[in-house]
Design a protein around this motif. Sequence first.
Motif, PDB file in Angstrom:
ATOM      1  N   ASN A  51       0.847  -1.192   0.000  1.00  0.00           N
ATOM      2  CA  ASN A  51       0.000   0.000   0.000  1.00  0.00           C
ATOM      3  C   ASN A  51       0.883   1.243   0.000  1.00  0.00           C
ATOM      4  O   ASN A  51       2.115   1.161   0.106  1.00  0.00           O
ATOM      5  CB  ASN A  51      -0.959   0.012   1.207  1.00  0.00           C
ATOM      6  N   ALA A  52       0.246   2.410  -0.113  1.00  0.00           N
ATOM      7  CA  ALA A  52       0.992   3.664  -0.187  1.00  0.00           C
ATOM      8  C   ALA A  52       1.746   3.955   1.104  1.00  0.00           C
ATOM      9  O   ALA A  52       2.840   4.539   1.078  1.00  0.00           O
ATOM     10  CB  ALA A  52       0.036   4.808  -0.521  1.00  0.00           C
ATOM     11  N   ASP A  79      -0.665  -1.685  -6.803  1.00  0.00           N
ATOM     12  CA  ASP A  79      -1.339  -1.737  -5.510  1.00  0.00           C
ATOM     13  C   ASP A  79      -0.727  -0.758  -4.512  1.00  0.00           C
ATOM     14  O   ASP A  79      -1.418  -0.261  -3.613  1.00  0.00           O
ATOM     15  CB  ASP A  79      -1.270  -3.153  -4.934  1.00  0.00           C
ATOM     16  N   ALA A  80       0.565  -0.479  -4.669  1.00  0.00           N
ATOM     17  CA  ALA A  80       1.243   0.409  -3.728  1.00  0.00           C
ATOM     18  C   ALA A  80       0.853   1.870  -3.909  1.00  0.00           C
ATOM     19  O   ALA A  80       1.267   2.723  -3.125  1.00  0.00           O
ATOM     20  CB  ALA A  80       2.752   0.260  -3.878  1.00  0.00           C
ATOM     21  N   LEU A  81       0.059   2.184  -4.917  1.00  0.00           N
ATOM     22  CA  LEU A  81      -0.422   3.553  -5.108  1.00  0.00           C
ATOM     23  C   LEU A  81      -1.654   3.858  -4.265  1.00  0.00           C
ATOM     24  O   LEU A  81      -2.063   5.014  -4.142  1.00  0.00           O
ATOM     25  CB  LEU A  81      -0.752   3.807  -6.582  1.00  0.00           C
ATOM     26  N   GLN A  97      -3.734   7.186  -4.413  1.00  0.00           N
ATOM     27  CA  GLN A  97      -3.306   8.393  -3.708  1.00  0.00           C
ATOM     28  C   GLN A  97      -1.789   8.405  -3.561  1.00  0.00           C
ATOM     29  O   GLN A  97      -1.248   8.306  -2.457  1.00  0.00           O
ATOM     30  CB  GLN A  97      -3.985   8.484  -2.344  1.00  0.00           C
ATOM     31  N   PRO A  98      -1.079   8.549  -4.681  1.00  0.00           N
ATOM     32  CA  PRO A  98       0.389   8.545  -4.606  1.00  0.00           C
ATOM     33  C   PRO A  98       0.957   9.757  -3.880  1.00  0.00           C
ATOM     34  O   PRO A  98       2.142   9.773  -3.554  1.00  0.00           O
ATOM     35  CB  PRO A  98       0.811   8.526  -6.073  1.00  0.00           C
ATOM     36  N   SER A  99       0.115  10.769  -3.628  1.00  0.00           N
ATOM     37  CA  SER A  99       0.591  11.949  -2.897  1.00  0.00           C
ATOM     38  C   SER A  99       1.079  11.572  -1.492  1.00  0.00           C
ATOM     39  O   SER A  99       1.849  12.320  -0.874  1.00  0.00           O
ATOM     40  CB  SER A  99      -0.519  12.991  -2.790  1.00  0.00           C
ATOM     41  N   ILE A 100       0.634  10.416  -0.995  1.00  0.00           N
ATOM     42  CA  ILE A 100       1.049   9.963   0.339  1.00  0.00           C
ATOM     43  C   ILE A 100       2.565   9.795   0.413  1.00  0.00           C
ATOM     44  O   ILE A 100       3.176  10.032   1.456  1.00  0.00           O
ATOM     45  CB  ILE A 100       0.334   8.644   0.698  1.00  0.00           C
TER      46      ILE A 100
END
Length: 501
Positions: A51-52, A79-81, A97-100
Amino acid sequence: MLILPSLNDDCSVTVLSHLDRRSLLSLAYTSRTALGAARPYLLRTVSLKRNAEQVREFCQSVLSHDLAGCIQDLRISRDALYPTGSDLSMDSDDDPQPSIFACALADVLEKSTNLKSLELAGLEKLIECEPRIGAALIAHPPAVSMELSGIGEEGFTTLSSVRSPPEISLEPAPLFNGRMIRDMHAGDHLAIFLTRNAEWLQDVVLHGSISRWLSTFLRHNPLSLPNVRTLTIYPFDIPLRQCAAAFPNVRCLSADWAEFDIPHGEVLWPDLLSVDGRSPLILYVARCYPNIRRIRLRDKYHPEPEDEFAELCDVMQQRTIKSLFLSVDYLPSSEDIDQNSIDWLVSRRISPKTFWPQLTHAVPQARFIEVQFRRPDPYTGIAADTLRLLMDSTIVSFGTVQDLKYVSFILRCFSYPPKPYHLDTTPSEHPHPTPREIASFWFAQCLPLEYVELNLQISGWERTWWRRRLSAEGSSTFCVVRVPEDEGLSARNRFDYEACQ
């Protein structure tokens, strides 16, 4: 405190550099000193797919210990996004939510000056969140391979300034895929990238609508990539002759479909050694290319298959096939078929009693063989059928394949999401074999065999690798040992691609 008791730290570091990942992890748990020493080696290969939040924590840890320069292979999957708890199914409304982690990832990439390979999903969204990610790729791209997916306009703009590694894999974002079809100018930056890097690229993978755009582009713009030796295009929307003109020296070709444009009898790639695709392309290459050494046949299920397997076997007997992958489908039962036989995608007339002998007769010089079993609809007996086939007495025919070193068997079921099949269809008086028993049986039937890989979608089973170990030097008796994943994958890669060297 010493890293390893009784060894000075210089010797300990030398030992660490030769340990596999499992041994490094075991050592890291012994002390804080050992953890600090092992950490740079554990970071050589990193795969982030949870995950992110996992990506953010990884980046923060790497930055806090100033270890970005230790990373050699970095993979961040789709999936990590997504944040923890997201619905990752294809029809979900949850957004990535790649902003994380985007800002922290940019910091890591800016300092990862020793990257060899990079796999990055969602490139467009990452660059939108943090433009420094694109700048880092331009400043120092990975030295060997780069796999990028989810590319849009900003991503392709960035790529146009990248001096690429020898291997590149590109997959546009869904919305940009549609734009490439409607508007040729959408691919202008891709054209710049390919033109500027034509002399560098050696291994090219193109997904989505890129091949359709490329087909249109090549009609009016000469482009040649003379050093590309491995070419993969999915889907294949470019005529073979046009493709050969742009990539004239391909040795390994993998294409999704080429039935519409197969030049019978014409040799387009004189150096071609390996082909991966569906039966029309496979049969064309097997007939016309006498130097072909590696075949991977991937046919989709269809209800009325022709007798393609027998035809393929006849053609392969005329070639020196060293590596073979065959995808086999179990077909639904039919009243006109003997219920004690297994029906195959490639021929309705093949039964378990003839499949293995026919296969071994077709590829007597093979060193690597992989067979994938599938079924297109739910069928609880698929596991039992597959295990019976893997323990059939006709496997003795593999004793004639004197160079065979590696066999692999895969069981796939067409259920979404995939669900393991339980072993509940055979009477209790006929227990199912264990993975070790299957491997032992194959080693007993084929004396040159060194590795057996089992990747069967059966409840309670996992992907395993097995190796023959002689009881004593010069002895004919042996035991079967399970080997680590890294050893199995290394052996697989060696024997599978040996024919293409």
